[in-house]
Scaffold this active site. Structure first.
Site, PDB file in Angstrom:
ATOM      1  N   GLU A   1       0.690  -1.110   0.056  1.00 43.33           N
ATOM      2  CA  GLU A   1       0.006  -0.034  -0.048  1.00 43.33           C
ATOM      3  C   GLU A   1       0.982   1.258   0.056  1.00 43.33           C
ATOM      4  O   GLU A   1       0.287   2.443   0.277  1.00 43.33           O
ATOM      5  CB  GLU A   1      -1.051  -0.018   1.388  1.00 43.33           C
ATOM      6  CG  GLU A   1      -1.895  -1.388   1.283  1.00 43.33           C
ATOM      7  CD  GLU A   1      -3.167  -1.174   0.305  1.00 43.33           C
ATOM      8  OE1 GLU A   1      -3.700   0.036   0.080  1.00 43.33           O
ATOM      9  OE2 GLU A   1      -3.177  -2.095  -0.475  1.00 43.33           O
TER      10      GLU A   1
ATOM     11  N   HIS B   1      -4.729   1.652   7.378  1.00 43.05           N
ATOM     12  CA  HIS B   1      -3.219   1.996   7.119  1.00 43.05           C
ATOM     13  C   HIS B   1      -2.719   2.422   8.225  1.00 43.05           C
ATOM     14  O   HIS B   1      -3.405   3.011   9.176  1.00 43.05           O
ATOM     15  CB  HIS B   1      -2.967   3.004   5.739  1.00 43.05           C
ATOM     16  CG  HIS B   1      -3.659   2.670   4.585  1.00 43.05           C
ATOM     17  ND1 HIS B   1      -4.282   3.335   3.629  1.00 43.05           N
ATOM     18  CD2 HIS B   1      -3.440   1.577   3.959  1.00 43.05           C
ATOM     19  CE1 HIS B   1      -4.254   2.700   2.476  1.00 43.05           C
ATOM     20  NE2 HIS B   1      -3.805   1.535   2.575  1.00 43.05           N
TER      21      HIS B   1
ATOM     22  N   CYS C   1      -3.132  11.358   3.718  1.00 44.15           N
ATOM     23  CA  CYS C   1      -3.405  10.734   2.535  1.00 44.15           C
ATOM     24  C   CYS C   1      -3.024  11.114   1.195  1.00 44.15           C
ATOM     25  O   CYS C   1      -2.837  10.708   0.267  1.00 44.15           O
ATOM     26  CB  CYS C   1      -4.953  10.203   2.640  1.00 44.15           C
ATOM     27  SG  CYS C   1      -5.196   8.880   3.670  1.00 44.15           S
TER      28      CYS C   1
END
Length: 449
Positions: A174, A250, A371
């Site tokens: 990721e 995450h 993000c």
């Protein structure tokens, strides 16, 4: 030679919508099927970029993906003209059309993992595009991501690019959302911190029971090998499975690091004391002094952290050495979180100021300040080698603002995604954007014979 941390923020794409595609992401699921406002979303992201430039930080922009991804739909059996493909997908499998229209590439913390030249064996900045294979709508991003990063960081004397890891569950990657770096100075060798949710091959590691662990230990180790990192400059830590099951999909939803500082919830990691001790020892071997800001659950619960995105913040070093914490408006709206932040800045610690931004359009889809940015540590020579078209300036901000206002819709729903004209609008916008950012032909429609 002076070095910098440059934040490259994702430019929100024209098809920004609330598809509810990310199982395990509380905000994404809870706002599913609501109408979005792509124009406002892009403006909010640009406003944050411009504000940080005005405060003296180095800032760049990373272009969005071509959406709808008609080629992906064709690979799934839809045929005919581009318009036919979109209309047939809307009629036969609306979820696939929604996935092919996702603007999730805006969250460029997932674009790649980046290691600066001070850490790598060959003295170049290394990029590995994330395969994002846990979610279909994100797994289709990495080919374009690789081309865009290649156009931004093109000089092979300074930059090395690696293809995404194999697109299988054992190597789920990721990107920088599960990676951070600690150092005394951005130009000095540091300690790279890889956080994983599970091991693919070793069943002794615990795993979450409700939501998927998207990053594997095996993927993190592979990236470290590709980047030529030395063992004395790497720490691997397992994310607490219990917090993954509470919506911490995450690591950047429960921790953020910069310089010598790690800002984290006390429940972020398994074996937390051992993890912090290893970080402290390895950074000390590089001449740094590791500092942990541990937020107790009694002050901020994991639920508070997930709903406010307290840790999905940007921790930035200012010119005087103090740190600025960039948080979303949702932190101010959460009484317990805001009380904690008010106390934090009054403790004479490393965080001297908190800056609040309205990022509601992104937040409602599950992405906060952290993000939206990919961090790249660069020395002066490397920064000069970056494509200058992607470095944010006041003129570029104005140009992009006008570009957004001309090309973006102010409302997006499932019905809009089914409109074949949307593809025409998006391609026109992106074709112009590549000229603005001097990227060349990075999109599939530009590369067709």
């Amino acid at each position: 030679m002076k070095s910098y941390e440059v934040n490259f923020d994702g430019l929100v794409g024209p098809t920004h919508n609330y598809g509810g595609l990310s199982y395990g992401n509380v905000a994404s699921q809870s706002n599913s099927q609501q109408s979005s406002n792509p124009r406002e979303a892009a403006r909010q992201g640009l406003a944050k970029m411009k504000a940080l430039v005005d405060m003296g930080f180095q800032q760049g922009v990373l272009a969005p993906q071509e959406r709808p991804d008609v080629a992906a739909l064709r690979r799934l059996g839809f045929s005919g003209s581009d318009g036919d493909v979109i209309q047939r997908a809307a009629k036969e499998s609306m979820p696939l059309l929604v996935a092919s229209c996702s603007a999730s590439s805006m969250w460029v913390a997932n674009a790649a993992t980046v290691s600066p030249s001070a850490d790598t064996a060959d003295g170049r900045v290394h990029f590995t595009a994330a395969n994002l294979n846990c979610k279909y709508h994100r797994s289709i991003e990495h080919p374009t991501t690789s081309r865009v990063l290649g156009a931004m960081f093109a000089d092979e004397r300074h930059f090395a690019h690696h293809a995404a890891l194999p697109a299988v569950a054992q190597f789920g990657d990721e990107g920088a959302a599960n990676h951070t770096r600690f150092c005394r100075d951005y130009g000095e060798a540091g300690v790279e911190f890889f956080v994983y949710g599970r091991s693919a091959f070793d069943t002794r590691y615990p795993a979450p029971q409700k939501y998927p662990a998207r990053q594997t230990l095996e993927a993190s180790r592979a990236v470290a090998r590709l980047h030529g990192l030395h063992d004395d400059g790497v720490v691997y830590a397992q994310q607490n499975p219990a917090v993954i099951d509470q919506g911490v999909f995450h690591n950047d939803v429960i921790a953020v690091g910069n310089g010598e500082v790690l800002f984290h919830h006390e429940d972020a990691f398994l074996n937390s004391d051992a993890v912090l001790a290893e970080l402290r020892a390895k950074l000390a071997s590089k001449g740094g002094r590791f500092q942990s800001i541990r937020v107790p659950r009694a002050a901020v619960t994991v639920e508070d952290a997930v709903r406010s995105y307290l840790f999905n913040s940007q921790l930035l070093t200012r010119a005087d050495g103090s740190m600025l914490l960039v948080v979303p408006e949702e932190c101010r709206n959460n009484e317990r979180v805001w009380h904690y932040l008010t106390q934090l800045t009054g403790q004479n610690g490393p965080v001297a100021e908190v800056k609040v931004f309205d990022l509601k359009q992104s937040m409602q889809n599950g992405g906060g300040p952290a993000c939206l940015r990919l961090r790249v540590a660069l020395n002066e020579t490397e920064l000069a080698a970056v494509n200058p078209g992607v470095i944010m300036t006041a003129p570029l901000y104005d140009t992009l603002l006008h570009w957004v206002d001309r090309h973006y819709r102010d409302r997006m729903s499932d019905a809009d995604l089914a409109d074949p004209q949307l593809l025409v609008e998006c391609r026109a916008a992106l074709d112009e954007l590549t000229q603005i950012l001097k990227l060349g032909s990075v999109y599939p429609f530009q590369r067709q014979p």
